[in-house]
Design a protein around this motif. Structure first.
Motif, PDB file in Angstrom:
ATOM      1  N   UNK A 103     -64.959 -61.507  28.436  1.00 52.44           N
ATOM      2  CA  UNK A 103     -65.115 -60.251  29.179  1.00 52.44           C
ATOM      3  C   UNK A 103     -65.294 -59.073  28.231  1.00 52.44           C
ATOM      4  N   UNK A 104     -64.505 -59.062  27.133  1.00 49.98           N
ATOM      5  CA  UNK A 104     -64.606 -57.959  26.175  1.00 49.98           C
ATOM      6  C   UNK A 104     -65.981 -57.918  25.510  1.00 49.98           C
ATOM      7  N   UNK A 105     -66.496 -59.098  25.139  1.00 55.63           N
ATOM      8  CA  UNK A 105     -67.801 -59.162  24.475  1.00 55.63           C
ATOM      9  C   UNK A 105     -68.900 -58.698  25.428  1.00 55.63           C
ATOM     10  N   UNK A 106     -68.823 -59.114  26.683  1.00 53.92           N
ATOM     11  CA  UNK A 106     -69.836 -58.688  27.658  1.00 53.92           C
ATOM     12  C   UNK A 106     -69.796 -57.172  27.866  1.00 53.92           C
ATOM     13  N   UNK A 107     -68.588 -56.610  27.917  1.00 55.39           N
ATOM     14  CA  UNK A 107     -68.467 -55.155  28.068  1.00 55.39           C
ATOM     15  C   UNK A 107     -69.055 -54.432  26.857  1.00 55.39           C
ATOM     16  N   UNK A 108     -68.816 -54.967  25.654  1.00 61.23           N
ATOM     17  CA  UNK A 108     -69.369 -54.358  24.437  1.00 61.23           C
ATOM     18  C   UNK A 108     -70.889 -54.449  24.438  1.00 61.23           C
ATOM     19  N   UNK A 109     -71.426 -55.583  24.865  1.00 57.20           N
ATOM     20  CA  UNK A 109     -72.875 -55.739  24.895  1.00 57.20           C
ATOM     21  C   UNK A 109     -73.531 -54.782  25.891  1.00 57.20           C
ATOM     22  N   UNK A 110     -72.889 -54.557  27.026  1.00 61.60           N
ATOM     23  CA  UNK A 110     -73.429 -53.606  28.003  1.00 61.60           C
ATOM     24  C   UNK A 110     -73.514 -52.201  27.402  1.00 61.60           C
ATOM     25  N   UNK A 111     -72.500 -51.844  26.623  1.00 59.43           N
ATOM     26  CA  UNK A 111     -72.512 -50.520  25.992  1.00 59.43           C
ATOM     27  C   UNK A 111     -73.586 -50.436  24.906  1.00 59.43           C
ATOM     28  N   UNK A 112     -73.842 -51.552  24.222  1.00 58.78           N
ATOM     29  CA  UNK A 112     -74.883 -51.559  23.195  1.00 58.78           C
ATOM     30  C   UNK A 112     -76.273 -51.421  23.817  1.00 58.78           C
ATOM     31  N   UNK A 113     -76.487 -52.038  24.970  1.00 56.93           N
ATOM     32  CA  UNK A 113     -77.771 -51.873  25.663  1.00 56.93           C
ATOM     33  C   UNK A 113     -77.956 -50.410  26.062  1.00 56.93           C
ATOM     34  N   UNK A 114     -76.884 -49.770  26.525  1.00 57.01           N
ATOM     35  CA  UNK A 114     -76.949 -48.348  26.865  1.00 57.01           C
ATOM     36  C   UNK A 114     -77.275 -47.511  25.635  1.00 57.01           C
ATOM     37  N   UNK A 115     -76.655 -47.828  24.511  1.00 62.09           N
ATOM     38  CA  UNK A 115     -76.921 -47.103  23.260  1.00 62.09           C
ATOM     39  C   UNK A 115     -78.369 -47.272  22.843  1.00 62.09           C
ATOM     40  N   UNK A 116     -78.892 -48.470  22.970  1.00 64.18           N
ATOM     41  CA  UNK A 116     -80.288 -48.731  22.585  1.00 64.18           C
ATOM     42  C   UNK A 116     -81.247 -47.885  23.415  1.00 64.18           C
ATOM     43  N   UNK A 117     -81.011 -47.792  24.705  1.00 66.26           N
ATOM     44  CA  UNK A 117     -81.887 -46.994  25.571  1.00 66.26           C
ATOM     45  C   UNK A 117     -81.853 -45.512  25.182  1.00 66.26           C
ATOM     46  N   UNK A 118     -80.675 -45.007  24.847  1.00 66.02           N
ATOM     47  CA  UNK A 118     -80.562 -43.595  24.479  1.00 66.02           C
ATOM     48  C   UNK A 118     -81.239 -43.329  23.139  1.00 66.02           C
ATOM     49  N   UNK A 119     -81.160 -44.263  22.223  1.00 72.82           N
ATOM     50  CA  UNK A 119     -81.842 -44.107  20.936  1.00 72.82           C
ATOM     51  C   UNK A 119     -83.356 -44.102  21.120  1.00 72.82           C
ATOM     52  N   UNK A 120     -83.848 -44.957  21.997  1.00 73.44           N
ATOM     53  CA  UNK A 120     -85.289 -44.978  22.271  1.00 73.44           C
ATOM     54  C   UNK A 120     -85.752 -43.633  22.820  1.00 73.44           C
ATOM     55  N   UNK A 121     -84.959 -43.063  23.721  1.00 72.62           N
ATOM     56  CA  UNK A 121     -85.306 -41.749  24.278  1.00 72.62           C
ATOM     57  C   UNK A 121     -85.260 -40.671  23.203  1.00 72.62           C
ATOM     58  N   UNK A 122     -84.305 -40.776  22.287  1.00 67.86           N
ATOM     59  CA  UNK A 122     -84.200 -39.806  21.200  1.00 67.86           C
ATOM     60  C   UNK A 122     -85.383 -39.866  20.259  1.00 67.86           C
ATOM     61  N   UNK A 123     -85.826 -41.047  19.921  1.00 68.20           N
ATOM     62  CA  UNK A 123     -86.980 -41.194  19.040  1.00 68.20           C
ATOM     63  C   UNK A 123     -88.245 -40.665  19.708  1.00 68.20           C
ATOM     64  N   UNK A 124     -88.376 -40.945  20.984  1.00 70.65           N
ATOM     65  CA  UNK A 124     -89.553 -40.441  21.706  1.00 70.65           C
ATOM     66  C   UNK A 124     -89.561 -38.915  21.709  1.00 70.65           C
ATOM     67  N   UNK A 125     -88.383 -38.303  21.846  1.00 71.00           N
ATOM     68  CA  UNK A 125     -88.312 -36.838  21.821  1.00 71.00           C
ATOM     69  C   UNK A 125     -88.712 -36.299  20.458  1.00 71.00           C
TER      70      UNK A 125
END
Length: 338
Positions: A103-125
């Motif tokens: 459960x802990x690993x899955x929760x961490x992975x969900x947060x990493x996917x969120x981080x990846x999306x925000x980084x992509x938006x930052x680079x595009x900006x």
């Protein structure tokens, strides 16, 4: 043998056979006290007694030794039985721990996917020359929730060696990721003002730097110095302006403001301090434009950590998100033992 009727029985006849009835009545036997033991006999008795005591002491020691060995064996058996029970208990705890870790690993992975999306938006900006100010706040609010505390009480030492190594590697990688993410946030915070200034100046370039000259013996040296008050590149340049130079003092190098005359002709290193304005485009790599490039590169590096390196087949890596998914699957298999 004691005499019976004063006559000893003939040889070969047992004294237990009764005499004929006509025989005279036997005389009463007078019991004489046993002779007093001699000193030698007493000595022998004492010596024999000491030997017996010694043997008894040896026997007691052996008995104690055997009892001790029996106790040790008993304790060992007890430990073995207790250890088996403990291993059983630990095995159950390890299975429960694997389920909790999944459960802990899955929760961490969900947060990493969120981080990846925000980084992509930052680079595009950044590529659109718009500073990702919101990303600064978002990075401060994002933390991948997995570290060494997630391993406490999970009995990871009872996990298969391969899975335990995966758990430890994942834990270290996530901790490093959080540190890198925080560093990027700090750099973005410091870079916002100069980057936005640089983009503004691209439409109306200004002269931020000059070159001044000085003599060092028979040599002429140039110094790149910042202008205290940058002036527009496409307009008339001032005849004199102030620059910041590093000067050697007893306390070391210190920045000092010096008035310079814009060089037009003559000896550039002679007389008063003379300066040459520097084309803004030639120093773009030393200013905020270079900073923009580095920010984009830092975002790309974190993105590569999350998604892996797919550009070079020789150095291809699966990425931390994929490693987390694989680890969660392994932990799920172990948790099914319940």
């Amino acid at each position: 043998m004691p005499s019976v009727g004063g006559i000893a029985p003939p040889p070969g006849i047992s004294p237990g056979i009764p005499l004929p009835p006509f025989a005279p009545a036997p005389r009463p036997v007078i019991q004489t006290p046993p002779p007093k033991p001699t000193a030698a006999a007493q000595t022998i008795k004492v010596e024999v007694g000491e030997e017996v005591e010694q043997e008894r002491r040896k026997a007691s020691k052996k008995t104690a030794l055997y009892a001790g060995l029996a106790a040790i064996v008993g304790i060992g058996v007890g430990f073995a039985i207790g250890g088996a029970k403990e291993r059983g208990d630990r095995g159950k705890l390890a299975v429960d721990g694997a389920a909790a870790l999944e459960k802990d690993v899955k929760a961490a992975n969900e947060k990493m996917v969120e981080l990846k999306d925000k980084l992509d938006a930052g680079r595009a900006a950044l590529e659109g020359k718009k500073f990702p100010a919101q990303l600064v706040a978002e990075l401060g609010g994002i933390n991948v929730p997995f570290d060494a505390t997630n391993l406490e009480g999970k009995q990871i030492g009872s996990l298969p060696g391969r899975v335990m190594r995966q758990v430890l590697a994942y834990t270290t990688a996530v901790q490093d990721l959080n540190k890198t993410k925080d560093s990027l946030k700090n750099v973005l915070t410091a870079a916002q003002a100069p980057v936005e200034k640089s983009w503004k100046e691209q439409e109306e370039p200004v002269v931020n730097f000059s070159v001044v000259f000085r003599r060092d013996g028979d040599k002429t040296l140039a110094e790149l110095v910042p202008n205290k008050a940058p002036f527009p590149f496409g307009k008339d340049w001032p005849a004199k302006y102030t620059v910041s130079r590093l000067e050697r003092t007893q306390q070391g190098l210190k920045s000092a403001e010096k008035e310079a005359t814009r060089w037009t002709k003559g000896d550039i290193a002679g007389g008063d301090l003379q300066a040459l304005p520097v084309d803004p485009q030639s120093v773009a790599g030393l200013t905020s434009e270079q900073m923009v490039f580095r920010l984009a590169s830092a975002m790309a590096d974190i993105r590569k950590t999350l998604d892996g390196n797919k550009d070079n087949p020789v150095e291809e890596t699966p990425g931390l998100i994929k490693e987390g998914d694989d680890l969660a699957n392994e932990l799920h298999k172990i948790s099914l033992a319940r």
